[in-house]
Design an enzyme around this catalytic site. Structure first.
Site, PDB file in Angstrom:
ATOM      1  N   ASP A 215       0.824  -1.205   0.000  1.00 20.76           N
ATOM      2  CA  ASP A 215       0.000   0.000   0.000  1.00 20.76           C
ATOM      3  C   ASP A 215       0.862   1.262   0.000  1.00 20.76           C
ATOM      4  OD1 ASP A 215      -2.795   1.089   0.450  1.00 20.76           O
ATOM      5  OD2 ASP A 215      -1.751   2.016   2.140  1.00 20.76           O
ATOM      6  N   GLU A 266       1.737  -0.583  -4.994  1.00 18.22           N
ATOM      7  CA  GLU A 266       0.766   0.452  -5.325  1.00 18.22           C
ATOM      8  C   GLU A 266       1.550   1.759  -5.425  1.00 18.22           C
ATOM      9  OE1 GLU A 266      -3.115   2.961  -3.928  1.00 18.22           O
ATOM     10  OE2 GLU A 266      -1.544   2.444  -2.518  1.00 18.22           O
TER      11      GLU A 266
HETATM   12  C1  NOJ Z   1      -4.358   3.052  -0.944  1.00 15.60           C
HETATM   13  C2  NOJ Z   1      -5.524   2.146  -0.713  1.00 15.60           C
HETATM   14  O1  NOJ Z   1      -5.849   1.470  -1.898  1.00 15.60           O
HETATM   15  C3  NOJ Z   1      -6.640   3.007  -0.202  1.00 15.60           C
HETATM   16  O2  NOJ Z   1      -7.860   2.305  -0.149  1.00 15.60           O
HETATM   17  C4  NOJ Z   1      -6.242   3.563   1.143  1.00 15.60           C
HETATM   18  O3  NOJ Z   1      -7.239   4.464   1.585  1.00 15.60           O
HETATM   19  C5  NOJ Z   1      -4.914   4.320   1.072  1.00 15.60           C
HETATM   20  N1  NOJ Z   1      -3.918   3.620   0.316  1.00 15.60           N
HETATM   21  C6  NOJ Z   1      -4.352   4.560   2.456  1.00 15.60           C
HETATM   22  O4  NOJ Z   1      -3.926   3.361   3.028  1.00 15.60           O
END
Ligand code: NOJ
Ligand code: CA
Length: 560
Positions: A215, A266
């Site tokens: 993440d 991500e």
């Molecule tokens: C990316 C995640 O996909 C999202 O859902 C989340 O709110 C943020 N990162 C913070 O962790």
């Protein structure tokens, strides 16, 4: 599938590099399937539906965070990285699920959130109790405020969810949270932050997880001087070079397993070259392709996006990923039916534009076949295969997303793409929960009867049938082992490419139907062809037969 795989000529090696062309299905557990009737999806529900996922033809599942969490941000606020939220099940059941999925040939990817923890995490509780100047606070970003009484935050950084990125605690110090206040950022200059996360990786790898989705992977490192964000200076908290050391370490851990584990980043970066730096041989294996996800439904823009992704990935020898949606973005059938078919978080604050779901669905079908034909791995977010629309009329009182709250309702947030799945029946809960169960955590709309898995399974023209068929043909790899594409000349409103000697993909964006000339078998089409012609917003996969030759002849063959 790739040239690299071919040259090794070893099925074991091919298996180890499964992620090069995998189809990864994203499970948002809370909304997937509720087995115990409390209105919240759970691991038992996923286990009960594994045959659905196997039949769909996916290679791996990526689970959004399933750990104990106060759910201030749908589980992205983790209180314990080594357990499962009781709403979803138990650690033992997670292990069982991982093993059961694997027995069906499906691997499991879990989610790690290294940028921040929950404000209920023991580290943060200890930091609050220990007070200013304590070692416990060093694991976070605690700072005194500005102004005579420290009444102003340490700097002007803004939270990605809106509002200041700092919150003040009762003893007067401020702490940093790039997301919600319930998600304090940890300090990646601290050795315990490193060792703790490495231990968490091993914890889940040892339990059979095939990989991690990381993440907010580009946000971990911050400027200790807390410089303001400026156009003409390196960004103080995004894509800073020191992050790469973290992933080198993680890669070594992933590689230490008999079947090497996989790291998926991500990484939201506009610059494809900067993104590719995360995919160097000793760092992450793959990263989500958000440029493709955000791209408008436009031949030229999509071609540029595809070219840029392929070009940036080639030098680091990492596969591209193709992503149309996830739990943070507008559902494709809704987005593609709007006047502006691109996605951006910023534009969500401009109000909810009208959409034409018939047109949007047609385009989403064409986009799905385009994505499936490209070399690399593919991500499918639950419900995408059912063509679920964004739910845009959620009553304010039911909205959960902190983005909605922190923007004072200016941004509708992400609840609209997180609605519980419809499995069967004509009315809520559409088989999501057993009959007589509690109302689902987020309501489902009326009128979704035709979108259920059961209804679509009986309809060969449904979105689900298209995904099943498309993934089946994709598995057969009509492109052989070719991992490159060659564009075929076409008009501005058409995308056409060959992949290997035996495969051509044509997408028609424009109103003029494209006449297919003899010499090509149609493998699959996203909608009916009209008298042998490809209508607007339609993708077709073709196999040139013996009368067609690659190159100039093939161009003629598809009549472009
Ligand atoms: C990316 C995640 O996909 C999202 O859902 C989340 O709110 C943020 N990162 C913070 O962790
Ligand atoms: Ca449940």
């Amino acid at each position: 599938m790739t040239a690299t795989l071919q040259s090794t000529d070893s099925s074991r090696e091919a298996d180890v590099r499964w992620w090069w062309d995998a189809v990864v299905y994203q499970v948002y557990v809370r909304s997937f399937s509720d087995a115990n009737g409390d209105g919240i999806g759970d691991l038992t529900g996923v286990r009960a539906r594994l045959s659905y996922l196997a039949e769909l033809g996916v290679d791996a599942l990526w689970f959004n965070p399933w750990y104990p969490s106060p759910q201030a941000d749908a589980g992205y606020d983790i209180a314990d990285y080594r357990a499962v939220d009781p709403n979803f099940g138990t650690l033992a059941e997670a292990e069982q699920l991982i093993a059961e999925a694997r027995s069906l040939g499906i691997r499991t990817i879990v989610d790690i959130v290294p940028n921040h923890v929950s404000s209920e995490h023991p580290w943060f509780r200890e930091a609050l109790l220990a007070g200013p100047g304590s070692p416990e606070r060093e694991r976070f970003w605690f700072r005194p405020g500005r102004g005579t009484y420290g009444e102003r935050p340490p700097n002007d950084w803004q939270s990605i969810f809106g509002g200041p990125a700092w919150t003040r605690v009762s003893d007067g110090e401020w702490y940093l949270h790039l997301f919600a206040p319930e998600q304090p950022d940890v300090n990646w200059s601290h050795s315990e932050v490193w060792t703790e996360h490495e231990d968490v990786l091993r914890f889940w790898f040892d339990r059979g997880a095939a990989g991690f989705r990381i993440d907010s992977a580009a946000l971990l490192d911050k400027d200790p001087e807390l410089a303001e964000v400026r156009e003409d200076a390196p960004h103080p908290f995004m894509d800073r070079d020191a992050i790469h050391d973290v992933y080198r370490r993680w890669r070594a851990i992933a590689e230490s397993y008999d079947e090497p584990r996989v790291l998926v980043g991500e990484v939201w970066l506009a610059d494809a070259e900067r993104l590719a730096r995360y995919l160097r041989r000793d760092e992450l294996h793959t990263a989500f392709n958000f440029d493709f996800l955000s791209c408008p439904w436009d031949a030229g823009r999509l071609r540029a996006s595809i070219d840029s992704a392929l070009a940036a990935h080639a030098p680091v020898d990492a596969p591209t990923t193709w992503v149309l949606s996830n739990h943070d973005v507008t559902r494709p059938v809704t987005r593609y039916g709007r006047a502006d078919t691109s996605f951006s978080f910023e534009s969500k604050r401009d109000g909810i534009p009208p959409t034409d779901l018939v047109r949007g669905t047609r385009r989403a079908r064409a986009a799905a076949l385009l994505a499936m034909a490209l070399p690399g791995s593919l991500y499918v977010y639950q419900g995408e295969e059912l063509g679920l629309p964004e739910v845009e009329n959620i009553p304010d009182a039911r909205r959960r997303d902190p983005i909605w709250h922190r923007s004072n309702g200016a941004d509708p947030g992400r609840d609209g793409c997180r609605t519980p799945l419809p499995w069967s029946g004509d009315a809520p809960p559409y088989g999501f929960s057993p009959d007589g169960g509690a109302a689902s955590w987020l309501g489902q709309p009326d009128g979704w009867g035709a979108l259920t898995v059961t209804a679509q399974s009986d309809d060969p023209r449904s979105m689900l049938a298209l995904y099943r068929d498309g993934l089946r043909v994709r598995r057969e790899a009509p492109w052989g082992d070719s991992a490159t594409i060659g564009w075929l000349s076409s008009t501005e409103s058409v995308l056409a490419f060959a992949r290997g000697d035996g495969f051509v993909c044509v997408v028609n964006f424009g109103p003029e139907p494209i006449q297919l000339l003899p010499g090509h078998d149609v493998l699959i089409a996203s909608d009916n062809l009209e008298g042998g012609a490809v209508p607007q917003d339609t993708t077709v996969w073709l196999r040139p037969d013996a009368t067609a030759t690659i190159g100039e002849g093939q161009r003629k063959g598809v009549g472009l």
